[in-house]
Design an enzyme around this catalytic site. Structure first.
Site, PDB file in Angstrom:
ATOM      1  N   GLY A 148       0.823  -1.183   0.000  1.00  0.00           N
ATOM      2  CA  GLY A 148       0.000   0.000   0.000  1.00  0.00           C
ATOM      3  C   GLY A 148       0.867   1.247   0.000  1.00  0.00           C
ATOM      4  O   GLY A 148       2.080   1.199   0.239  1.00  0.00           O
ATOM      5  N   CYS A 149       0.232   2.396  -0.263  1.00  0.00           N
ATOM      6  CA  CYS A 149       0.986   3.654  -0.368  1.00  0.00           C
ATOM      7  C   CYS A 149       1.546   4.093   0.987  1.00  0.00           C
ATOM      8  O   CYS A 149       2.744   4.379   1.122  1.00  0.00           O
ATOM      9  CB  CYS A 149       0.118   4.735  -0.999  1.00  0.00           C
ATOM     10  SG  CYS A 149      -1.547   4.888  -0.300  1.00  0.00           S
ATOM     11  N   TYR A 150       0.687   4.164   2.009  1.00  0.00           N
ATOM     12  CA  TYR A 150       1.182   4.545   3.333  1.00  0.00           C
ATOM     13  C   TYR A 150       2.275   3.580   3.820  1.00  0.00           C
ATOM     14  O   TYR A 150       3.319   4.024   4.314  1.00  0.00           O
ATOM     15  CB  TYR A 150       0.041   4.589   4.340  1.00  0.00           C
ATOM     16  CG  TYR A 150      -0.849   5.798   4.258  1.00  0.00           C
ATOM     17  CD1 TYR A 150      -0.345   7.090   4.407  1.00  0.00           C
ATOM     18  CD2 TYR A 150      -2.230   5.663   4.056  1.00  0.00           C
ATOM     19  CE1 TYR A 150      -1.163   8.203   4.355  1.00  0.00           C
ATOM     20  CE2 TYR A 150      -3.072   6.768   4.002  1.00  0.00           C
ATOM     21  CZ  TYR A 150      -2.529   8.046   4.148  1.00  0.00           C
ATOM     22  OH  TYR A 150      -3.355   9.146   4.093  1.00  0.00           O
ATOM     23  N   THR A 152       4.424   1.890   2.140  1.00  0.00           N
ATOM     24  CA  THR A 152       5.666   2.121   1.413  1.00  0.00           C
ATOM     25  C   THR A 152       6.438   3.290   2.016  1.00  0.00           C
ATOM     26  O   THR A 152       7.639   3.181   2.318  1.00  0.00           O
ATOM     27  CB  THR A 152       5.380   2.394  -0.070  1.00  0.00           C
ATOM     28  OG1 THR A 152       4.797   1.226  -0.662  1.00  0.00           O
ATOM     29  CG2 THR A 152       6.654   2.756  -0.822  1.00  0.00           C
TER      30      THR A 152
END
EC number: 1.2.1.38
Length: 342
Positions: A148-150, A152
């Site tokens: 997921g973005c967060y 990463t």
């Protein structure tokens, strides 16, 4: 030429995958699927791709997808797990940009995603696709769970500190902000212009589904469970993400040298000079994570600033990076974009 398919190509991450793959020197997109838009030309939906892709959206078809070397899933959570076993039987590799294979603890996954998992055996073999942490395992993987973005931004920010056991891992704080595109392309009241513009708010403070994913990644580095407070915020911009990360130091080290040494060989992590403050616009549309590390007032707190583009390093371009590793291509192939300013 490598042939790939994309399942679920009408959202923001699907669109970014198309943009990146259209410019990849060794890849051809064989199929892109959308049940609701089957028969629609890709460049009718995404005019920016006109002249770069001559494809129509089609309904998902396991036979067609099974002839691909690799298939990306840019679909809602719970979709990939229904199709992946059949693709694996056909010898096709998979990168899932959703959350179906990210968490190894299935009761925790069911708690956060509200359904029973359809293929626990695939979860066992799936590799968490953060190349800076799991590069060699990704090379041999048949299924990669794209982070997921967060997670990463947060995991890359904390990684050097936890590897060297320099901080109190029982008390970590991740204060994170994301642009509105992180909520996806579907219509929702809170992402309407009049709701999100000129506004700033936290959300998910009691608990967010990326929390167990971040804890799992940090625990892998630390070698034991970690204590993490994670609070995401919505900011009125289209794309971009910053993690402001706090940790209490328990050991002595030159933090700048530590981060520069750890990421010296990483093509997509840029450690900025001492005293820097990274900006989200400097990573827009790229696969880069830019990091600055501080020790305010020479105290016992390590402060890490980590910025990525939530749609690229936080989703689509990291998926292409994983594909390159899985298929034996140059890891940086198709990922050398420079951020657009202003």
């Amino acid at each position: 030429m490598i042939e790939v398919g994309i399942v679920g190509g009408t959202g923001y991450t699907g669109m970014e995958l198309l943009r990146l793959l259209a410019g990849h020197p060794q890849v051809r997109v064989r199929a892109i699927t959308s049940r609701g838009n089957a028969g629609t030309a890709v460049d009718d939906m995404f005019p920016s791709l006109r002249g770069h892709l001559d494809l129509q959206f089609t309904a998902p078809d396991a036979e067609t997808l099974g002839r691909c070397d690799l298939v990306f899933f840019a679909t809602p959570n719970g979709t990939a797990m229904q199709m992946v076993p059949e693709l694996l039987e056909a010898g096709t590799r998979v990168v899932d940009l959703g959350a179906d294979f990210r968490l190894k603890d299935l009761p925790t996954w069911s708690q956060w995603y509200g359904m029973e998992h359809a293929c626990p055996d695939v979860v066992e073999q799936a590799v968490y696709g953060l190349p800076e942490l799991n590069r060699e395992a990704i090379r041999g993987a048949r299924v990669v769970a794209n982070p997921g973005c967060y997670p990463t931004a947060v995991i890359l920010g904390y990684l050097p500190l936890l590897e060297q056991k320099l901080v109190d891992a029982s008390f970590l704080v991740a204060d994170c902000k994301s642009g509105v595109s992180g909520a996806g392309r579907k219509a929702q009241v809170h992402t309407l212009l009049c709701e999100a513009n000129e506004n700033f708010k936290a959300y998910g403070a009691p608990g967010h589904r990326h929390l167990p994913e971040i804890r799992q990644g940090l625990a892998q580095i630390q070698g034991s469970d970690v204590g993490l407070t994670f609070v995401p915020h919505l900011v009125p911009m289209t794309r971009g993400m910053q993690g402001t990360l706090y940790a209490r130091l328990t050991g002595q080290a030159n933090l700048q040298e530590l981060y520069e040494r750890r990421y010296a060989a990483e093509s997509f992590v840029d450690v900025l000079p001492p005293g820097s403050h990274p900006e989200t616009r400097t990573v827009r549309g790229t696969n880069m994570c830019r990091i600055a590390v501080h020790r305010p007032a020479d105290g016992d707190t390590a402060l890490v600033l980590s910025v990525i583009d939530n749609l690229t390093k936080g989703a689509a371009s990291q998926a292409v990076q994983n594909m390159n590793l899985m298929l034996g291509l140059e890891e940086t192939a198709g990922l050398q974009q420079i951020a657009v300013l202003p």
